[in-house]
Write a protein that holds these residues in place. Structure first.
Motif, PDB file in Angstrom:
ATOM      1  N   PHE A 122      30.884   0.773 -56.632  1.00 55.56           N
ATOM      2  CA  PHE A 122      30.811   0.049 -54.943  1.00 55.56           C
ATOM      3  C   PHE A 122      30.701   1.277 -54.289  1.00 55.56           C
ATOM      4  O   PHE A 122      31.185   2.593 -54.358  1.00 55.56           O
ATOM      5  CB  PHE A 122      32.275  -0.653 -55.086  1.00 55.56           C
ATOM      6  N   ALA A 123      30.159   0.958 -52.963  1.00 55.61           N
ATOM      7  CA  ALA A 123      29.989   1.766 -51.803  1.00 55.61           C
ATOM      8  C   ALA A 123      31.473   2.200 -51.255  1.00 55.61           C
ATOM      9  O   ALA A 123      31.553   3.455 -51.025  1.00 55.61           O
ATOM     10  CB  ALA A 123      28.981   1.240 -50.931  1.00 55.61           C
ATOM     11  N   PHE A 124      32.193   1.185 -51.146  1.00 59.61           N
ATOM     12  CA  PHE A 124      33.306   1.384 -50.309  1.00 59.61           C
ATOM     13  C   PHE A 124      34.701   0.741 -50.867  1.00 59.61           C
ATOM     14  O   PHE A 124      35.770   1.224 -50.780  1.00 59.61           O
ATOM     15  CB  PHE A 124      33.319   1.062 -48.799  1.00 59.61           C
ATOM     16  N   ILE A 125      34.575  -0.411 -51.645  1.00 58.36           N
ATOM     17  CA  ILE A 125      35.828  -0.957 -52.419  1.00 58.36           C
ATOM     18  C   ILE A 125      36.794  -0.064 -53.116  1.00 58.36           C
ATOM     19  O   ILE A 125      35.801   0.833 -53.953  1.00 58.36           O
ATOM     20  CB  ILE A 125      35.233  -2.198 -53.087  1.00 58.36           C
ATOM     21  N   SER A 126      37.699  -0.180 -53.154  1.00 52.37           N
ATOM     22  CA  SER A 126      38.676   0.691 -53.804  1.00 52.37           C
ATOM     23  C   SER A 126      40.091  -0.270 -54.311  1.00 52.37           C
ATOM     24  O   SER A 126      40.309  -1.035 -53.522  1.00 52.37           O
ATOM     25  CB  SER A 126      39.113   2.100 -53.370  1.00 52.37           C
ATOM     26  N   GLY A 127      40.806  -0.028 -55.212  1.00 52.13           N
ATOM     27  CA  GLY A 127      41.901  -0.586 -55.673  1.00 52.13           C
ATOM     28  C   GLY A 127      41.622  -2.065 -56.046  1.00 52.13           C
ATOM     29  O   GLY A 127      40.517  -2.288 -56.785  1.00 52.13           O
ATOM     30  N   VAL A 128      42.409  -3.239 -55.729  1.00 52.62           N
ATOM     31  CA  VAL A 128      42.076  -4.440 -56.072  1.00 52.62           C
ATOM     32  C   VAL A 128      41.900  -5.116 -54.804  1.00 52.62           C
ATOM     33  O   VAL A 128      42.643  -5.319 -54.047  1.00 52.62           O
ATOM     34  CB  VAL A 128      43.371  -5.082 -56.745  1.00 52.62           C
ATOM     35  N   PRO A 129      40.652  -5.567 -54.683  1.00 58.03           N
ATOM     36  CA  PRO A 129      40.160  -6.502 -53.184  1.00 58.03           C
ATOM     37  C   PRO A 129      40.592  -8.020 -53.632  1.00 58.03           C
ATOM     38  O   PRO A 129      40.816  -8.448 -54.622  1.00 58.03           O
ATOM     39  CB  PRO A 129      38.714  -6.178 -53.037  1.00 58.03           C
ATOM     40  N   LYS A 130      40.552  -8.431 -52.342  1.00 61.01           N
ATOM     41  CA  LYS A 130      40.750 -10.045 -52.473  1.00 61.01           C
ATOM     42  C   LYS A 130      39.528 -10.903 -52.902  1.00 61.01           C
ATOM     43  O   LYS A 130      38.328 -10.239 -52.195  1.00 61.01           O
ATOM     44  CB  LYS A 130      41.325 -10.547 -51.261  1.00 61.01           C
ATOM     45  N   LEU A 131      39.425 -11.774 -53.422  1.00 59.47           N
ATOM     46  CA  LEU A 131      38.115 -12.668 -53.159  1.00 59.47           C
ATOM     47  C   LEU A 131      37.791 -13.401 -51.914  1.00 59.47           C
ATOM     48  O   LEU A 131      38.984 -13.424 -51.106  1.00 59.47           O
ATOM     49  CB  LEU A 131      38.332 -13.809 -54.462  1.00 59.47           C
ATOM     50  N   LEU A 132      36.725 -13.535 -51.494  1.00 59.71           N
ATOM     51  CA  LEU A 132      36.507 -13.883 -50.173  1.00 59.71           C
ATOM     52  C   LEU A 132      35.501 -15.075 -50.164  1.00 59.71           C
ATOM     53  O   LEU A 132      34.248 -14.912 -50.805  1.00 59.71           O
ATOM     54  CB  LEU A 132      35.885 -12.704 -49.473  1.00 59.71           C
TER      55      LEU A 132
END
Length: 506
Positions: A122-132
């Motif tokens: 990913f370019a910027f996502i880290s950790g555990v993101p939320k679904l959107l």
């Protein structure tokens, strides 16, 4: 003092003694290999010469040296005479426009499954993101029943004219390389753009205007810069010409004060004589490019200004596009694109910057800046389609709309933290483009993504497949539109497999 000649002889003797039999055989082997390859290939080269053709060199793109942009017939009957490519620089979110995903909406706000993250870049996502889930409501439109969000109310009136490809994918997840791949077939610098290939293969119908014109809007240039409309290794006469939608179409096109048109003509005649002598002596194709560009600039002084002058359009047409003469806008560029198309320009490329919806600030927020981008392009795009259709031009014009990749079904969370504004990261695994006009089936959807709009589950289409299909509609087999450079027959679709997406062809 020792004799220099004796010392040199001693050094040569020592060098020969230091060379072992193994060293001699190793160096000799490379030379023998070259001789073997040369003699083995000679019979094949002779056979190709005697037959007068080869498998990869079956098309003739030779032109009169004085007319490098002269129109040429395609390889086979074409369904398209011209292309208008609308690139939304930054990659618009398909999940806010064309991909209706009720399951993603139902799971909105939940932690992203680990399977979505494993092995992904990913370019910027880290950790555990939320679904959107989508930020906008969807509804069905037209006889085709396509789903579309409420962000494009003008375009939806033409939805039965659109051919969606919802299974586009790329191997690039950063903007500049992804844009280069979309427009040149290669993520690296130095390759020819698709507009240059089309101009090289077909020439142009109007010798008083550039055959490949580029228009920018949105306040900034795309990340890939001018390389996106470069001619690469093709002669530079085939590169795109960036024009402005207000003021002089090209800077310094007009004559300076005190220089009349007859005086300019006599100056060009003198320069042309010198360039012709230079070309006769050295045969450099760039000399021909220089001659052609001087002549084109002279002819453009009248024709280009007229083509770009939207003041000449009726007030009803300006209102239809939402155009305001004097501004640098996507609306003005769409109207100019129609004017260029009806004047015989072969390839018209529009870039509109500002679609990189990460949510880093209000301009990049899906619930703020994204709405502005939609308003900027919705009405003009619909007006362009309607205008071409009313004038009987849509049937032989190919219109392409899309970005360089898609967006993730997860909300971006830089440094693992939820951000103030709502955004999505880059998703090279799936994105949507649409085509309209000559040779494509209207009102259909090709390809399918999973319930989250994350990965393709049916009929994947690579960027090079899109290129092969566009060339096919223009009358070319993508294998045979080539240019010799650095010992290779260079092609838009490179050496990697590419196919014409026959399922979308009318």
């Amino acid at each position: 003092m020792s004799n220099p000649k004796i010392r040199l002889n001693d050094l040569q003797t020592a060098l020969l003694q230091a060379q072992t039999r193994r060293h001699f055989l190793r160096t000799l082997g490379s030379g023998l290999g070259t001789v073997f390859v040369g003699t083995s290939m000679a019979k094949y080269a002779r056979a190709a010469y005697e037959t007068g053709r080869s498998e990869t060199a079956s098309l003739d793109f030779t032109r009169d040296a004085s007319s490098p942009l002269a129109a040429l017939p395609p390889q086979f009957p074409a369904k398209v005479r011209r292309v208008i490519y609308l690139h939304m620089a930054g990659a618009p979110s398909q999940l806010e426009l064309f991909e209706h995903k009720p399951e993603l909406k139902r799971l909105d706000g939940q932690d992203c499954p680990a399977s979505f993250l494993a092995g992904k870049r990913f370019a910027f996502i880290s950790g555990v993101p939320k679904l959107l889930g989508s930020q906008y409501p969807f509804h069905q439109m037209g006889q085709s029943g396509h789903w579309i969000s409420d962000r494009l109310p003008h375009l939806e009136e033409h939805i039965d004219d659109l051919c969606f490809i919802k299974s586009m994918h790329t191997d690039q997840f950063n903007h500049a390389p992804a844009q280069l791949l979309v427009h040149t077939g290669n993520a690296r610098l130095g390759y020819a753009s698709i507009g240059s290939w089309v101009l090289y293969g077909l020439g142009t119908e109007n010798q008083n205007l550039p055959g490949f014109i580029v228009l920018l809007s949105g306040g900034k240039s795309p990340d890939g810069g001018k390389q996106l409309w470069s001619s690469g290794f093709l002669p530079s006469v085939y590169q795109g010409v960036q024009c402005r939608s207000h003021g002089e179409p090209v800077l310094y096109l007009d004559n300076p004060p005190g220089v009349s048109r007859p005086l300019r003509r006599s100056m060009l005649d003198a320069i042309d004589d010198i360039n012709q002598q230079t070309y006769a002596a050295f045969g450099n194709p760039e000399t021909i490019t220089r001659i052609a560009q001087y002549e084109l600039a002279f002819r453009m002084q009248m024709d280009a200004t007229d083509a770009m002058d939207i003041h000449k359009e009726p007030a009803t047409v300006l209102a239809k596009y939402g155009s305001k003469p004097g501004e640098a806008s996507f609306a003005n560029n769409c109207l100019v694109a129609r004017r260029l198309a009806e004047r015989g320009v072969r390839f018209i490329q529009l870039y509109h910057w500002g679609w990189d919806s990460h949510g880093a600030d209000a301009k990049e927020a899906l619930n703020l800046g994204f709405m502005d981008r939609c308003r900027e392009v919705d009405q003009p795009t619909a007006a362009l389609l309607a205008d071409l259709k009313e004038r009987g031009m849509l049937e032989d014009t190919l219109v392409v709309w899309g970005g360089e990749f898609g967006r993730t079904p997860m909300r971006e969370n830089r440094n693992g933290q939820e951000m103030k504004y709502i955004g999505r990261d880059h998703n090279p695994g799936a994105f949507t483009i649409w085509l309209a006009g000559g040779g494509v089936k209207p009102g259909i959807t090709h390809g399918q993504t999973d319930e989250m709009g994350y990965e393709i589950v049916k009929d994947p289409v690579e960027v090079r497949d899109l290129h092969a299909t566009m060339l096919y509609l223009l009358g070319f087999d993508h294998h045979k539109l080539h240019y010799s450079f650095q010992g290779l027959e260079q092609k838009l679709t490179s050496v990697k497999p590419a196919r014409v997406v026959a399922e979308i062809l009318a």
